[in-house]
Design a protein around this motif. Structure first.
Motif, short mmCIF file in Angstrom:
data_model
loop_
_atom_site.label_atom_id
_atom_site.label_comp_id
_atom_site.label_asym_id
_atom_site.label_seq_id
_atom_site.Cartn_x
_atom_site.Cartn_y
_atom_site.Cartn_z
N ARG A 76 0.83 -1.21 0.00
CA ARG A 76 0.00 0.00 0.00
C ARG A 76 0.87 1.26 0.00
O ARG A 76 0.65 2.18 -0.80
CB ARG A 76 -0.94 -0.02 1.20
CG ARG A 76 -1.92 1.11 1.21
CD ARG A 76 -3.00 0.92 2.26
NE ARG A 76 -3.89 2.06 2.24
CZ ARG A 76 -4.90 2.23 1.39
NH1 ARG A 76 -5.17 1.30 0.49
NH2 ARG A 76 -5.65 3.30 1.43
N ILE A 80 1.14 4.03 -3.14
CA ILE A 80 0.87 5.45 -2.91
C ILE A 80 2.06 6.27 -3.41
O ILE A 80 1.90 7.29 -4.09
CB ILE A 80 0.58 5.73 -1.43
CG1 ILE A 80 -0.78 5.15 -1.03
CG2 ILE A 80 0.63 7.23 -1.13
CD1 ILE A 80 -1.06 5.18 0.47
N PHE A 107 -6.91 -1.16 -3.51
CA PHE A 107 -7.26 0.25 -3.58
C PHE A 107 -8.62 0.43 -4.24
O PHE A 107 -8.93 -0.23 -5.23
CB PHE A 107 -6.22 1.03 -4.39
CG PHE A 107 -4.94 1.33 -3.66
CD1 PHE A 107 -4.59 2.64 -3.36
CD2 PHE A 107 -4.07 0.32 -3.29
CE1 PHE A 107 -3.41 2.94 -2.70
CE2 PHE A 107 -2.89 0.60 -2.63
CZ PHE A 107 -2.55 1.91 -2.33
N GLU A 111 -9.74 6.27 -4.10
CA GLU A 111 -8.34 6.46 -3.73
C GLU A 111 -7.48 6.68 -4.96
O GLU A 111 -6.58 7.53 -4.97
CB GLU A 111 -7.84 5.26 -2.94
CG GLU A 111 -8.46 5.12 -1.56
CD GLU A 111 -8.01 3.86 -0.86
OE1 GLU A 111 -7.65 3.96 0.32
OE2 GLU A 111 -8.01 2.78 -1.50
N ALA A 122 -8.36 12.03 0.81
CA ALA A 122 -8.89 10.67 0.61
C ALA A 122 -8.14 9.63 1.43
O ALA A 122 -8.49 8.45 1.41
CB ALA A 122 -8.83 10.31 -0.87
N PHE A 123 -7.11 10.07 2.17
CA PHE A 123 -6.30 9.14 2.95
C PHE A 123 -6.32 9.56 4.42
O PHE A 123 -5.37 10.17 4.93
CB PHE A 123 -4.87 9.09 2.40
CG PHE A 123 -4.82 8.58 0.99
CD1 PHE A 123 -4.78 7.23 0.74
CD2 PHE A 123 -4.87 9.47 -0.08
CE1 PHE A 123 -4.78 6.74 -0.56
CE2 PHE A 123 -4.86 8.99 -1.38
CZ PHE A 123 -4.82 7.62 -1.62
N ASP A 128 -0.98 6.18 5.92
CA ASP A 128 -1.14 6.48 4.49
C ASP A 128 -0.84 7.94 4.21
O ASP A 128 -0.16 8.28 3.24
CB ASP A 128 -2.57 6.18 4.03
CG ASP A 128 -2.88 4.70 3.90
OD1 ASP A 128 -1.95 3.87 4.00
OD2 ASP A 128 -4.07 4.37 3.73
#
Length: 200
Positions: A76, A80, A107, A111, A122-123, A128
């Motif tokens: 993850r 990102i 995801f 996202e 959004a995180f 994150d």
């Protein structure tokens, strides 16, 4: 139009073949959520250009393999970071490839849209968000302020910050090469062009 034709497997010399095999049948091939080769065996994305100079291309692909598969960061966090670089560099291929990887990793579309636009809201998860903010600073400004550095070290640790800074540099290098050689994503090349320029 692309500035570099695709190398075909049958025309590779021994050094090029070694790099080709490391990409087309290495860990990327076993774990790929996107297309690594076209219908004639040519490498997609940044990998084709690595065959131009296999001594350097081999080292570059090995670094990429280490960044993808031999770090402590989560999938993850890594995705990102990669999609943040893709946004900053406006890299069509990196967006195509790593949105596919990210979907497999769980995801959501919201996202992915946020990563395309740079929307940090959004995180909400602090881990994150820290990765997002750190990588945005690295990709956009090429540095961290003292407060950003402190936050990254306290939240991630220095080894993870080293990994992230290496990842951002590696994917920025690929984005630059993709831009210079005018490499598009396979999604935009479903119909092969009738002519290509050969700058190999």
């Amino acid at each position: 139009m692309t500035r570099l034709r695709k190398f075909r497997p049958g025309e590779l010399d021994e050094a090029q073949r070694e790099v080709y095999d490391a990409i087309a049948s290495g860990p990327r091939a076993a774990n790929s959520a996107f297309r690594l080769t076209d219908g004639e065996g040519g490498l997609e994305g940044p990998f084709n250009a690595m065959l131009l100079q296999p001594g350097l291309g081999g080292a570059l692909q090995e670094l990429g393999s280490a960044v993808r598969y031999r770090t402590a960061m989560s999938t993850r966090a890594r995705e990102i970071a990669i999609l943040t670089v893709a946004r900053v560099w406006r890299s069509d291929f990196e967006t195509y490839a790593h949105e596919a990887v990210s979907r497999v990793a769980g995801f959501g579309e919201q996202e992915l849209k946020a990563l395309r636009t740079g929307d940090a809201t959004a995180f909400p998860d602090p881990a994150d968000r820290l990765v997002f903010d750190t990588c945005a600073a690295l990709a956009e400004r090429g540095d961290l302020s003292d407060s950003e550095f402190t936050a990254a070290v306290e939240g991630l640790g220095k080894p993870a910050l080293f990994e992230l800074s290496t990842l951002v540099g590696y994917y920025a290098t690929l984005a630059l090469q993709l831009r210079v050689f005018r490499v598009e994503s396979p999604e935009s090349l479903d119909s092969p062009p009738s002519t290509t320029q050969d700058f190999s």
